[in-house]
Design an enzyme around this catalytic site. Structure first.
Site: not given
Length: 219
Positions: A21-22, A72, A159
């Protein structure tokens, strides 16, 4: 990033990259990566744009030896979602449609968001996440149904910071692995990595049934 891509080019059948997600323009800006890149000598905005664009092509999930689902975040809230649906997703377009802060997004954005942002809970069904926005949590029943429908044994995801670097949840069908010890220099957590071992006695080939967790104090 260049080193990782070089490994992929050198060992395409043995080295796999997944998106987190980053790897997102908004997250890069909030967490300082954009500023770090622009602070380099002769760096321009075009360099940042190249870095933003390239992760959009990374897979959102993998299946290891037709047995373990790896992503993730977590499982999509879409009813009866299949591996084929996830594989067919236009991940580049979905990453543009699915914005974590939006409450309403199209189906491809929902799948993208949940694969990147969802967390497990031990209850049933899909519920709102304490992260806010459109983030969700997926229940143990969703995991059980997903695994059965797609003939899988368990899922591995990240995560979430875990004190010991990992945590089994949902009747040991969901394994969270967090590999960054002392996260952001503010947590006292360990980091962990997973080694998956094939069952050589299985006549059907290398089907993964066991996990060995190596817990590290630093990486």
């Amino acid at each position: 990033m260049l080193i990782l891509l070089a490994f992929k080019l050198a060992l395409p059948k043995h080295f796999f990259l997944g998106r987190g997600n980053h790897e997102d323009q908004q997250m890069n800006y909030y967490y300082g990566f954009t500023g770090e890149v622009l602070a380099k000598p002769a760096a321009e905005k075009e360099v940042c744009l190249c870095i933003y664009v390239s992760p959009r092509a990374l897979p959102l999930a993998h299946v290891v030896n037709e047995d373990v689902f790896v992503t993730h975040g977590g499982l999509p809230r879409i009813n009866e979602i299949s591996l084929d649906q996830i594989a067919a997703l236009d991940r580049v377009q979905a990453s543009l449609v699915g914005t974590w802060g939006e409450q309403e997004v199209r189906e491809e954005g929902v799948i993208y968001n949940d694969l990147m942002w969802a967390d497990p809970h031990d209850g049933s069904g899909s519920i709102g996440s304490q992260r806010g926005g459109s983030a969700k949590m997926f229940g143990a029943d969703m995991t059980e149904q997903f695994l059965k429908r797609n003939d899988l044994s368990f899922i591995i995801r990240s995560h979430e910071v875990k004190d010991e670097g990992f945590e089994w949840q949902q009747n040991e069908k969901c394994l969270t692995v967090f590999s960054a010890p002392q996260y952001c220099d503010s947590c006292n957590n360990l980091g962990a990595v997973v080694r998956l071992h094939a069952d050589e006695a299985d006549e059907g080939g290398c089907v993964l049934r066991s996990v060995l967790l190596d817990v590290l104090s630093s990486l």
